[in-house]
Design a protein around this motif. Sequence first.
Motif, short mmCIF file in Angstrom:
data_model
loop_
_atom_site.label_atom_id
_atom_site.label_comp_id
_atom_site.label_asym_id
_atom_site.label_seq_id
_atom_site.Cartn_x
_atom_site.Cartn_y
_atom_site.Cartn_z
N CYS A 246 -12.03 -4.61 -4.26
CA CYS A 246 -10.64 -4.23 -3.98
C CYS A 246 -10.06 -3.47 -5.18
O CYS A 246 -10.68 -3.42 -6.24
CB CYS A 246 -9.80 -5.45 -3.63
SG CYS A 246 -10.02 -6.78 -4.77
N VAL B 109 -3.53 -6.47 -4.42
CA VAL B 109 -4.67 -5.55 -4.38
C VAL B 109 -4.77 -4.92 -3.00
O VAL B 109 -4.17 -5.40 -2.04
CB VAL B 109 -5.99 -6.28 -4.73
CG1 VAL B 109 -5.96 -6.81 -6.13
CG2 VAL B 109 -6.30 -7.39 -3.74
N GLU B 110 -5.53 -3.82 -2.92
CA GLU B 110 -5.80 -3.18 -1.63
C GLU B 110 -7.31 -3.18 -1.43
O GLU B 110 -8.06 -2.77 -2.32
CB GLU B 110 -5.27 -1.75 -1.63
CG GLU B 110 -3.75 -1.70 -1.69
CD GLU B 110 -3.20 -0.29 -1.63
OE1 GLU B 110 -4.02 0.65 -1.52
OE2 GLU B 110 -1.98 -0.12 -1.70
N VAL B 111 -7.73 -3.67 -0.26
CA VAL B 111 -9.17 -3.73 0.03
C VAL B 111 -9.57 -2.45 0.75
O VAL B 111 -10.61 -1.85 0.49
CB VAL B 111 -9.49 -4.97 0.89
CG1 VAL B 111 -10.98 -5.06 1.16
CG2 VAL B 111 -9.00 -6.23 0.18
N SER C 140 0.83 -1.21 0.00
CA SER C 140 0.00 0.00 0.00
C SER C 140 0.85 1.25 0.00
O SER C 140 0.38 2.33 -0.24
CB SER C 140 -0.92 -0.01 1.21
OG SER C 140 -0.12 -0.06 2.37
N SER D 240 -10.58 3.36 -1.74
CA SER D 240 -11.81 2.78 -1.18
C SER D 240 -12.60 3.81 -0.39
O SER D 240 -13.70 3.53 0.06
CB SER D 240 -11.46 1.59 -0.29
OG SER D 240 -10.67 2.05 0.80
N ARG E 133 -4.62 -5.42 2.77
CA ARG E 133 -4.16 -5.78 1.44
C ARG E 133 -4.52 -7.22 1.14
O ARG E 133 -4.80 -7.99 2.05
CB ARG E 133 -2.64 -5.59 1.34
CG ARG E 133 -2.27 -4.13 1.38
CD ARG E 133 -0.78 -3.92 1.39
NE ARG E 133 -0.12 -4.50 2.56
CZ ARG E 133 -0.15 -3.95 3.78
NH1 ARG E 133 -0.85 -2.84 3.98
NH2 ARG E 133 0.49 -4.50 4.78
#
Length: 1835
Positions: free
Chosen positions: A1150, A1164-1166, A1013, A1061, A1171
């Motif tokens: 994500c 990916v980053e949620v 991230s 997000s 992550r």
Amino acid sequence: MASMEENFPRGGVQKKPTEGKTPKPKLERDNLFDVHHEEKSQKRKRSQKDQGKQKKFKAEKTTTAKDNVVNIRPLTIQALCEEMLLLGCIKEVSDYELVISLPNGLSGFVPITQISDAYSKLLSKQVAQGELPEDLHSLLDTYSPGTLVRCIVTGIEKTDNGHRSIKLSIDPKKVNKGLNASALATGMLLSGSVSSMEDHGYLIDIGVPGAHAFLPHEKAKNYIKAVKRGPDLKIGQNLNCVITEVKNEGRVVRLSIDRSEVAASLATEKQNWTLSNLLPGLVVKARVQKVTPFGMKLTFLSYFTGIVDFMHMDPEKSMNYSSDQVVKACVLSVHPSSKAVRLTLLPAFLHPGGSPNQLSSDRMGAVVEQSTVKAFYKQFGALFELDDGTLAFARLKHLSKNRKSFKPGAFKPGCKHKCRIIDYSLMDEMCVVSLKYQIIEARFLLYQDIHTGDVVQGKVVSLKPIGMQVKVADGIKGLVPSIHLADVILKQPEKKYNIGDEVKCRVLECNPAGKKLILTLKKSLIQSKLPVLTNYEDANPGLITHGFVVCAREFGCIVKFYNDVKGLVPKNELSSEPISCPDKVFYEGQVVKVMVLKCEPQEERLLLSFRLSSKSGPEDKRECTSKEKQEVKYQIGEIVDVKVVKKKDNGLEVSILEDEGNVLAWIPTLHLSDFVATSKLLWHCLQEGDVLPRVMCLSDKGEHIILSRKSAVISAVQEEQVVRSFSEIQPGMLLTGYVRNVMPFGVFVEFPFGVTGLAPKVSMSDKFVTDTKDHFVVGQTVIAKVMSTDEEKQRVLLNLKVSECSSGDSAAESFALLNQYFKELKEIKDLLRKGESSMAQGLCELVPGKELQLVVQDVREDGSALFSGSCVTGLTVTATRYHLGDRNIVPGKKTKASVLHVDALTSKVYVSLREELLKQRPKRLRENSQHSAVVQHLAEQFALVSLLETGQLVAVPIASHFNDTFRFDSEKLKVGQTISATLRAVKENDHGVLLALQGPAKKNFFVRVRNESETVSEETLPAVKHSLSPGDTVTGTVKSIKPTHVTVAIDDKLTGSIHASRILDEVPIGSFPTFTLKAGQKVTARVIGVRDVNTHRYLPITHPHFTQSIPELSIRPSDKEGKITAKLNLKEDSAVKKLGLYNIGQTVTCFVKKYNVLKSWLEVEVAPDIRGRVPHLLLSLNTKVLKHPEKSFKIGQAISATVTGTDATETNLFLSLTGIQSLEQGTITVGMVTKVTPHVGLTIAVPGGRTGKVSIFHLSDAYTENPLGNFKVGKIVRCYILSNENGKIQLSLRQSRLNPKINSKVQDVEITCIKDVKKGQIVRGYVKSVTPSGVFFSLSTSLLGRIQFHNVSPYFVQKHSLYEKYLPEGKLLTAKVLGVNAKEKHIELSLLPEDTGMPSVLPESLGLPQYGAEDEQGEADDKEKSEEPKLKTKRRRGNSESGQEMKPKKRKICPADENDSGIEVYYREEDEDDQEEEAAQKKSKIRKPGEAPRLQVSMGFTWDEDMNAMDIPVLNQKEESSESEEEDPQSKLKKKTKKEKELEKQKKEKELCKVEAALMDPSRQPQSADDFDRLVLSSPNSSILWLQYMAFHLQATEIEKARAVAERALKTISFREEQEKLNVWVALLNLENMYGTEETLMKVFERAVQYNEPLKVFQHLCDIYANSEKYKQAEELYHTMLKRFRQEKSVWLKYASFLLKQGQTEATHRLLERALKALPTKEHVDVISRFAQLEFRFEDTEHAKALFENTLSTYPKRTDIWSIYMDIMIKHGSQKEVRDIFERVIHLSLAPKKMKFFFKRYLDYEKKFGTAESVLAVKKAALEYVETKSSLTDT
């Protein structure tokens, strides 16, 4: 009839009675109306309408008129000859010649030496004195275009390109040479030339010997006034003069050039004109004698006749001329020998002294959208009326693209066409047009079309010292001066450019009037986007443009632009620093960027500067970048695979594989690796054609793509640790880049996306810097920290100190560097292994620690030694004094040594003879264990040390960081020094060493991996003390937008971050939320958490450092309303607990971070603090997406994923984009090939970290010879799960499993168990192994079948190695199931051709003996069955018992074996060696399947003529068997009883009866030499019997006996039976060719030639050579035949057929030319036709068509050729081509009977292949033909 002949000549070129016979070479460009052979075929393409019109004339004409009409055709270059007089009009005037327009579109030229005697004298005077005489005027001053002149042809020359040019003279001596003084009369009009100027007038040279002509001033002043070319006439000026007075019998003549007098003059009978002195330009009164569509015939001056062609009839009256009408006409030309006179009726020529109408300049080259056809002349072309009412003419070749596409029907009067004016014929007052598409669309047609500054394509024509000539278009050539051949001056331009090369140039200067075109090839000028300066008026102050230096002197530089615009750059404007000697700094031809300071257009003065002001710079830059952006094809950071195209000193030219190699790019050598040494080594190892995977695009300027392979730079770009523009740079950022330049004051570092910064000397190193070059080198990878930026000057200051740029964990960084270095070294070794060099392969085998046996070669002064040895050939092997230990070394001594290091670049190997290294005591070591070690060798990137206790070799990094490059001598490691080392990799790598770090182990050693991230801007956001707490609402300005987060400036110092997000409540899948915001936008956000500046971890809210951190913000409407999610309010210390909130199977949204290539997962980053990872195989079910995952997922994109779990460290979620995959039986999934096992199958990784197996039987529905060929490790495939039991997964890739709906045919059905196999079934499978008990054959993964040897092939094999050779493991075969034993799971199979229908697995060419009767299953009793296995085992053992011994036993049992020829017996009687020799006999001697039979004679006899029919009678077999069979030893001992003797006697009697009966049988075939003797006695003249007799001996390889039979035959056969004898001779030749030597063959051949017709013998031998593939001998023999039988048509055709079979089409074309020279003319048509037929048969169709077309254009009435052509085209051509031929034939003028035949054929063809409409069209055409015929007979 005359007009018919005109349109349909009887073949060949018609001889013109009035014109000299001249050959027909290629056309000159200006020869508009010539008709050459290509256009002949157009004569036949005639519409019925025209035909009718012509036929009417035919009825009117008399035979005498025929000749006259034939000649009414436009003048052609062929009709011209020397001394022909012509009226011409000056078209162009240049310095050295006049271009003259002649009638009928011809044009010629008058050289300056052919003006007049007086003018030539002045020229000679100028040459002699070297100065210009005052009375010599240039041609441009003397002549003007549009003037009519009389000319005489002095020669017709052929130019280099095959065109013809007409050389003319206007010298009165030549033009008027038909006149003499006595013939001169008043009123005569003739040409004269001013020879001198006198007081009262001018002396005129009229070219008549003995006559002096004078022109008084008063008779000239009127003319001088009108032409306005100065106050006087000039010497050499050509004049139209009228004789006003003749004195002294013509010795003195007075002339006038007064316009009115000249215009009124008319040639009359009184002036005594004769055909020998008649001059062109005379105006006469004429009477019309005959009018035809092609022109008319006139009589004038009482008894002269002349012709007017259709182009010279007055267009106003053309339809109104009638016989006996009196008209005014002007003489155009007079032929010297035939005295044929041509006239014109065009009004402009009917008044002498006038000039024809000119064409306005803007009309030239104009495209006329609609021009109307006025008339069409089959042989010449078409007459058009243009849009302005003027007439134009297009010759045949300009009417269509090529002959084939020409349609005469499109040129009926009234048809409209689009055309372009390409020329203007002054003498015809007519435009010349072209209908060719490529001419209408051509960008450049004339010099006027080319504009200065245009970029044009051209072709190099010639190279000369002054420069290079380039052809831009037809008729347009330009010159590239030598200084313009390249950006630099070329000393040897011929090395760079070849004639015929295509080049891209720019026009520097274009002068259409002088046909002058100057071009440049300087790349910087061609590619320049700056404005083009073409005149002084455009040179506005401040303008920046490109120019080139033409001169550099002490006062400054003169710079030239386009159109010869020049300017001065004074000395003070050359540079910002003073330049003392400009000539040393600047060179002639150098391209420079200049700015205009001042311009005075009237004086043509221009002042320039090389110092460009900064104001105008950015605008230009902006323009350029926008233009470049349009061209950019590859984005920076894009990863591509490339192939090396060319190696250059400073890098590699490569082609990008994605674009099929069409896009070229450049990898500088220093960008091949992060390590300078490795870059050079990799460059050295790479060869053209090698593929480099995963290279990144560093910059793409449209023209030039630069790539990089530096892994640190690639990962920085992929992880978004980069800045894309100056505005994104923040102080404190850490950026990865590379050294651009090293200067004494510092180092310039460049980063991806083109940002550059400077690290000053002070900030370069933690150590004191004396010389910058000691610290860094160009191309080195570095990590730089941004210190400060200067917005105004766009400057960035950097810091390269290791203390500032390292992450703080130097151990991890240095180990990562070492690891990376060895990884790259492994790639290089793999490359070397692939190479062909044995030395390179040897280098790869040498790894540190390897023991070598060496010989001392030399001991140097410094104590080091050189070694040599077989294992190190070509390498330099050396050991330093330290490494010799205490050994006593002398040259020649053998010794053991251990390898320390191999330098592949210099091919050096460093070895050691020290005991501790030679006697290593390896043991298992633990990771992170600490050891004492001794430094043994120092390489560029690492030190090689040996552990004290074990002697094992370990690599220790020298540098701790990319920037750590300099050490003082005291800090450097030294060989022999003892250090402490901490082991990091305890398994030896490919390079034979362990990896360690210097110094003691640290307790918490870990390699810090950057969190996914984190991004570069977050990492370096300054930590500012602030008072914000979660829940606060803040307002800020968006500072920068990254794909996964947005940076927001809250106030001057404080910066926050919004995660992707936290922007929208509902995120659409596939969208990019961060891009909904714009830089500079004001936002109101809520603080939802914070991040630590140093570790970037999300902190709990109660953390003491909360106030010194980066605020995490949210602008989601739900957050702003106060509903801050509990997740971020929890007071835990870690994000780990938060992962527990996600359940397996839950769907989350994500955001893509990046695709990690090394780990093969998508990061990916949620949420800001959560992550996830998606493994490669769970990204999609689409194999295309899985092949290039990095292209399918864009950074920052929102995707929907399913939670599958958390990783081992519980810091990441594991996600899937394809749901939770189940691996149950029957499901379809995707997998990746991880291993390819030959002959077994594939190992495939499937989702969930499992692997499955695919057997070769499940790769496809149809088995292939190389089933695993299409599979490579890493290939993505769709798989069907067959079973998943006990942890083992079985997969299938068969389409019938993956796509059951597609009912495609399954060629090889799945066999799962023995029940699937049925007796008699044909199956396919792969060979498993060859064992003594037979061949084992895999039918499926679990089922094996056996093939016994006698079922493998019909041949008997003693050596089993043959089976292994022809039946290797994995070979695909077809077999028949003979039997299935389900209990024992035994399957018996057969590969025999009669069972499978496939060819035998062992080729016939091996010459192996066949199994006899054993292989045939006849009627057999139990005894046979019991004996059969014994026989077979016997045969397998390969006993020395011959096959013959076993055979009789079976023969007795099996009377069905009557067909055995017994021929194999001869093989079997020989021992094993002979059999092997026979098997290995060359293929050329053994007949292959499908090969021509051995003996070929005219009656089709073959060696195998009837051998199968020569059955051995039963009786003979028994005889043979009773002799050969061994009796039981016991029966020999017993004495025979009387009864037994009696029975034996009876038995013999019976046998004798049978023999006699057999011999009496007329259908019986001969079986022995005696049989044959009996037969040849009864039929001594039958060659077939003699040949069978020879074959009989040859089967037994008794060659001498066969020869003897042939000789007997030749003596016996009657001399009258020539063919029979020839058959025997041919057989004998065949025999010698196969079994004799070249010498014996030649002897037989010489004899055969004496006794037979030589030609036949030659032809037979040629065939024998060709059939036995002795092509060289056949070729030589054909050459002999061509000399000996050159008049024989068959020889030429046979040789042509031979050449075509060899594929030598060019040789065949040359042969045809030779044949036509050698053979009599009457044979030509037939030979050409036969050659064409042959070429059609052997696929050389284009040339064959051309042959037929040429023949038919010459002999259009040869219906036999037409017929053949039709037959062949129906077979080989397209329907359109066939119809074209029929259309041409039915328009021929042939006898009605023949026409009926062709119409019938056309109708049949259309009925078979056409439509109802096309059939009707043929019937209609036939009806029209009949009607035309009947109408003609009526008239």
